[in-house]
Design an enzyme around this catalytic site. Sequence first.
Site: not given
Ligand code: NAP
Length: 504
Positions: A200, A275, A309, A406
């Site tokens: 997804k 992650e 991240c 963050e």
């Molecule tokens: P996010 O809002 O947590 O979304 C990540 C993914 O989860 C998206 O595909 C999102 O769908 C989906 N999602 C949202 N709500 C969900 C739910 N209730 N159940 C299942 N899936 C759900 O994060 P983001 O805004 O896309 O990305 C930024 C974050 O990612 C930051 O916090 C960053 O630090 C973190 N990150 C971490 C790493 C690492 O390796 N540690 C790497 C990159 C990014 P949608 O597309 O609809 O939002």
Amino acid sequence: MTAAPTAQPPSPSATTLEFLGREHGHFIGGRWVTPASSATIDVYDPATGERISRVAAGGAADVDAAVRAARAAFEGPWSRFTAAQRSAVLWKVADLVQQDFQRLCELEVLDSGLPMPLAQYVCGMVVPEFFRYYAGWPTKIEGATIPAAPQGKLPGEAISFTLREPIGVVGAITPWNSPLPMVMLKVAPALATGCTLVLKPAELAPLSAMRLAEICQEAGVPDGVINLVNGTGESAGAALAAHPGVDKIAFTGSTEVGRMIVRAAAADLKKVTLELGGKSPVVVFDDADLEQAIPGAARACFFLQGQNCMAGTRLFVHEKVHDRMVEGIAAIARAMKLGPGMDPTSEFGPLISAQQRERVAGFVAAGRREGAEVVCGGAAPSRPGYFFEPTVLARTRDDMTPVREEIFGPVLCVQSFGDDDLAQVARAANSTIYGLSGSVWTRDLGRAMQMVRRIDAGQVSVNMHAAIDPAMPFGGNKQSGWGREFGKEGLEPYLKTKGVSMTW
Ligand code: NAP
Ligand code: MG
């Protein structure tokens, strides 16, 4: 900050335009299928704010069809692939990524706002090299013989050994900030171990993931090994996390959504790797080589417009070199050429969305209110797209909002320290709920090593920041995650161990 108007950036190639113009449904069982509902999601170019494509808004029914296809492939044709055949497929994926270089670069740039040179590095090097690294593993995944004495059997009367087996159907949920590498991190170890996947991708940047699914199919995986359901997290993502036919969720995203994933997966105790977010420290001592440390700290924070991240967003700098560091970083920030990624001279792209830009602006405003000094940036330039200037906030404190949370934007928070009590410096660096990455800048390797030991993060670099490599494990401590990706450790969450004892 240079924001001079530039000539129109080059247009995307015909193959990219054809891809953008497709009606994107879901990739299930080896082909694009008509979605269960006619609802769609618009996909925007963050550099212009214009709609560039449209994908289906999938839901539980689409996810269910994809999970069934993944299960059938897992139990069927994929289980009969030898390790060497899986290696060959992974190697072929790398070759096909390189063959499709231009289209993948353009999709990545248009979808996520990445500057073109970075997209070229990602699609030409990072992604193919990662698949080639994991192409080496299938033939080396081994169990062990164990010197056990099951039920009192003597040596020669029984044998005990372990089998390493693929965990099964993997649900992979990824973010938008670096779309193709985020998907690659799930697909390569899953294919290497013999798992199947339902992906997804982020609704804000799903394009390169869709192309990668096609590439895996072209590389020779059987139908159903890789499936992709487009849609929102609330709908498609939540359905995937809760689906009883999924054995493991591999999630990259925010800490907040990570908690929701754990709750959803708890019902049937599926395995989960996470992650998550970060707020990584960059610690600069007074003996550091500032020629390296100044551009290094700027890159650590402003890489991917801070939507990274691992971003080094909290700079701890010794007071003796504080002013030179801050002035040097601010000079780099002011000189960065901001512009659309399709313009090959752009160095700094847009944020992913208007909402993200507002969020970043909100953190800068909070910093100002709480007493931080805005050294440079701090505003959105007036031009189309979701740009925000690279920003340095000096005189920050641990209790300030932009230091604690963050931001996921180009905002560096600077604090200074006066003495060399390493325990105290490390305590400051660790005063966050996150523990993903960090770096130490000094010429004294003894001091560097003491700091490496003290910083509570999954990855610490010395005189560099965020030094990733396919072979080096990467992941989060504390609320930055569960488990590791990359390297041999990155295979483990896709495997399960079966202990076997046999007598005759
Ligand atoms: P996010 O809002 O947590 O979304 C990540 C993914 O989860 C998206 O595909 C999102 O769908 C989906 N999602 C949202 N709500 C969900 C739910 N209730 N159940 C299942 N899936 C759900 O994060 P983001 O805004 O896309 O990305 C930024 C974050 O990612 C930051 O916090 C960053 O630090 C973190 N990150 C971490 C790493 C690492 O390796 N540690 C790497 C990159 C990014 P949608 O597309 O609809 O939002
Ligand atoms: Mg999101």
